[in-house]
Write an enzyme that holds these catalytic residues in place. Structure first.
Site, mmCIF file in Angstrom:
data_model
loop_
_atom_site.group_PDB
_atom_site.id
_atom_site.type_symbol
_atom_site.label_atom_id
_atom_site.label_comp_id
_atom_site.label_asym_id
_atom_site.label_seq_id
_atom_site.Cartn_x
_atom_site.Cartn_y
_atom_site.Cartn_z
ATOM 1 N N CYS A 11 79.026 61.023 96.521
ATOM 2 C CA CYS A 11 79.804 59.858 96.400
ATOM 3 C C CYS A 11 78.904 58.460 96.653
ATOM 4 C CB CYS A 11 80.949 59.880 97.763
ATOM 5 S SG CYS A 11 81.670 61.472 97.601
ATOM 6 N N ARG A 17 81.279 52.694 91.957
ATOM 7 C CA ARG A 17 81.547 51.486 91.593
ATOM 8 C C ARG A 17 81.488 51.414 90.017
ATOM 9 N NH1 ARG A 17 78.343 47.964 91.910
ATOM 10 N NH2 ARG A 17 76.507 49.010 92.611
ATOM 11 N N ARG A 18 80.307 52.448 89.397
ATOM 12 C CA ARG A 18 80.126 52.012 87.828
ATOM 13 C C ARG A 18 80.415 53.348 87.184
ATOM 14 N NH1 ARG A 18 74.879 48.447 87.145
ATOM 15 N NH2 ARG A 18 76.573 47.691 85.093
ATOM 16 N N SER A 36 80.572 66.796 97.889
ATOM 17 C CA SER A 36 80.111 66.159 99.034
ATOM 18 C C SER A 36 79.953 66.857 100.200
ATOM 19 C CB SER A 36 81.206 64.765 99.507
ATOM 20 O OG SER A 36 80.634 64.304 100.672
ATOM 21 N N LYS A 96 68.162 57.175 87.753
ATOM 22 C CA LYS A 96 66.690 56.674 87.840
ATOM 23 C C LYS A 96 66.003 56.697 89.081
ATOM 24 C CE LYS A 96 67.461 52.376 88.655
ATOM 25 N NZ LYS A 96 67.051 52.146 89.907
#
Length: 329
Positions: A11, A17-18, A36, A96
């Site tokens: 999480c 957020r994105r 999780s 990344k």
């Protein structure tokens, strides 16, 4: 056509957020499960998207209702869980850097190819159409022959407990923000880049680099300057300097979806600002991953052709900077 069912390992902030909102908005994509170590946390997040909450990452990989996995874990954990997902027969979209060393990156790419699975590193900015527009103008000779390239990406200081301050978790400026200018150089100049010199800087008491710079050269003698950091005023730009002009892009790497990109063109005849259409690069990255899975494009081919060369260049920067790592107060 059945949707691509994605499971999320963790999480993390970037997932909340994105990426999860983009996955929910992407056609042909279903958020199938969120895992999780904290079951309650997974449940609260999963409920927002009608997904199943799973206790533990391994349990999610065992599910037969998950086709692909998104890995937003700390960098040091990417390799372990990407390999586990591939061996479980899942396509993988990993944050990344894909791994913290090029040998492991090569091994995972080879495993994905041998398994007929898509493995994509989530460098989102390359999916924003503004960069293809810039590449087209360069190809059309708008600035003549390319002579130099400069890119920078730095962000304000992070909280002391942020994982990017942890060497054990793969933190540091190079692996967090340095990847962006490295990939930008690859995006515009191709794989024939060579690192000439580099420096990384840390502060007393920190185990990771907070800033760095690298000097490279590209095919044809093009000079390349890259700067990055995690304790700076925000900066996100690149400049392509040619024999007859230059192109500059601000807000280059993390523009909001509603941002209207502006490219500055400077030539002998004068300077002009060219405004482009806004685009959601997060949603574009999710769509690129789903399209790669649907079309059967395996790793090593687009949309992630530069991932191994990027890892090699990052390792070269680390190696050359090792003897010059300095502390700044």
């Amino acid at each position: 056509m059945a949707p691509l069912r994605i499971g999320v390992l963790g999480c993390a902030d970037i997932a909340r957020r994105r990426m999860l909102p983009a996955m929910a908005a992407a056609e042909g994509v279903e958020i199938a499960a969120i895992a999780s170590r904290d079951t309650d946390r997974a449940r609260r997040l999963a409920q927002r998207y009608g997904a199943r909450a799973v206790h533990g990452y391994a349990a999610l990989l065992e599910r037969d209702d998950v086709d692909a996995v998104y890995v937003p874990l700390p960098a040091e954990l990417h390799a372990r869980w990407t390999e586990a997902a591939l061996r479980a027969g899942k396509h993988v979209l990993a944050e990344k850097p894909l791994t913290t060393d090029p040998v492991t990156t090569a091994e995972l790419l080879a495993l994905a190819r041998a398994s007929g699975l898509v493995l994509m590193e989530n460098v989102m900015f390359v999916h924003h159409p503004q960069h293809e527009t810039v590449r087209g103008w360069i190809a059309d000779g708008l600035i003549g022959e390319v002579r130099a390239f400069r890119a920078e990406f730095a962000i304000p200081r992070l909280p002391d407990r942020d994982i990017r301050h942890s060497a054990e978790l793969g933190g540091g400026a190079l692996l967090d923000t340095g990847v962006y200018p490295v990939r930008a150089a690859l995006h515009f100049l191709g794989d024939e880049l060579r690192v000439l010199n580099a420096a990384l800087h840390s502060t007393p008491g920190r185990s990771v680099d907070i800033a760095g710079a690298a000097l490279l050269t590209a095919a044809g003698g093009v000079g390349v300057q890259l700067t990055f950091g995690i304790d700076h005023a925000y900066g996100s730009r690149y400049e392509v300097w040619g024999s007859e002009g230059r192109l500059t892009v601000d807000r280059a790497f993390t523009p909001p979806a509603d941002h209207r990109p502006v490219v500055r063109l400077e030539r002998r005849s004068g300077t002009e600002q060219r405004e482009l259409e806004p685009a959601d690069q997060v949603l574009a990255a999710v769509r690129a991953f789903a399209a790669a899975v649907t079309s059967g494009v395996t790793s090593g081919a687009r949309p992630d052709a530069h991932v191994l060369r990027q890892a090699e260049l990052v390792a070269d920067i680390q190696r050359l900077a090792r003897n010059t790592l300095s502390a700044v107060s």
